[in-house]
Design an enzyme around this catalytic site. Sequence first.
Site, PDB file in Angstrom:
ATOM      1  N   SER A 131       0.836  -1.192   0.000  1.00  0.00           N
ATOM      2  CA  SER A 131       0.000   0.000   0.000  1.00  0.00           C
ATOM      3  C   SER A 131       0.876   1.249   0.000  1.00  0.00           C
ATOM      4  O   SER A 131       1.715   1.420  -0.878  1.00  0.00           O
ATOM      5  CB  SER A 131      -0.961  -0.055   1.191  1.00  0.00           C
ATOM      6  OG  SER A 131      -2.027   0.844   1.047  1.00  0.00           O
ATOM      7  N   ASP A 236      -9.358  -6.398  -4.644  1.00  0.00           N
ATOM      8  CA  ASP A 236      -8.901  -5.276  -3.815  1.00  0.00           C
ATOM      9  C   ASP A 236      -9.931  -4.149  -3.869  1.00  0.00           C
ATOM     10  O   ASP A 236     -10.182  -3.589  -4.938  1.00  0.00           O
ATOM     11  CB  ASP A 236      -7.546  -4.783  -4.319  1.00  0.00           C
ATOM     12  CG  ASP A 236      -6.875  -3.786  -3.381  1.00  0.00           C
ATOM     13  OD1 ASP A 236      -7.592  -3.074  -2.648  1.00  0.00           O
ATOM     14  OD2 ASP A 236      -5.639  -3.721  -3.375  1.00  0.00           O
ATOM     15  N   HIS A 264      -7.028  -6.264  -0.500  1.00  0.00           N
ATOM     16  CA  HIS A 264      -5.934  -5.333  -0.257  1.00  0.00           C
ATOM     17  C   HIS A 264      -4.874  -5.938   0.664  1.00  0.00           C
ATOM     18  O   HIS A 264      -3.694  -5.666   0.523  1.00  0.00           O
ATOM     19  CB  HIS A 264      -6.488  -4.035   0.344  1.00  0.00           C
ATOM     20  CG  HIS A 264      -5.521  -2.894   0.327  1.00  0.00           C
ATOM     21  ND1 HIS A 264      -4.935  -2.438  -0.839  1.00  0.00           N
ATOM     22  CD2 HIS A 264      -5.024  -2.122   1.332  1.00  0.00           C
ATOM     23  CE1 HIS A 264      -4.132  -1.422  -0.550  1.00  0.00           C
ATOM     24  NE2 HIS A 264      -4.163  -1.214   0.748  1.00  0.00           N
TER      25      HIS A 264
END
Length: 284
Positions: A131, A236, A264
Amino acid sequence: MALLFLRRRLCMFTAEIKEVIRGSQPFCSSVAPGRQRVNGVDLYYEQTGRGKQAVLLLPGALGSTQTDFGPQLKSLNKERFTVVGWDPRGYGRSRPPERDFPPDFFERDAKDAVDLMKALGFSKFSLLGWSDGGITALIAAAKNPDLINKMVVWGSNAYVSQQDLSIYNAIRDVSKWSPRMRQPMEDVYGAELFARVWEAWVDGISHFVHRPEGSICMELLPLISCPTLIVHGEKDPVVPGFHPQYLLKHIKGSKLHLMPEGKHNLHLRFSKEFNQLVEDFLED
């Protein structure tokens, strides 16, 4: 239709947080904690393994070793790798200072990450970035080609689109999250500080939409020369699928691995598969 889309995204995000809770349970006692003074800040880190290859884990927004990488610190092969997890400045146990989000906060994190590894005595190392940590890794690899061996990024983006902005705003107000969603971060920060820092993060990441093409680090991608594996969960809810495709197109020689059931937090939900994928790539 747009409201229905955002509600669906928020429901999927709730499921993501539940997996983070499970993934942040106490892990192997062989992990050694430490603190290192870097660029005027005492950075907290955890190190495990004794392998020849050094690997740095870069957490997501507000993330830390405690919340983001339990399965990796526990299970990545300790004979082959020396694994370092860290809390970026203002996150987790790297406080003070209080976290802020100036326009160059990703560049600042990238410099801190590289300088931490150098201070710990690693002359060359690989990056695993999730991320926001993946964005940090992209910048670090582009600016330090002689130091980075290989890189794996997942759940990351090089720019902010209007669709991304809608997703961020849908999760801005943590008071609308369920208590179970908030738990991991409130355990680290406390309820009041978490809410304040999270909103500041949303403001910080949203700022990039006003740059040309929404760029965070688009112009740096062609400078990345290390072997790069991009991993993306096809379910995601936070990072749309056009982002990994963009990275694949603009990072020379990179590879993309799609996980059909991945979301995610695929490195937590499918940690065994993910860890094996990473080990194979790093040793190839």
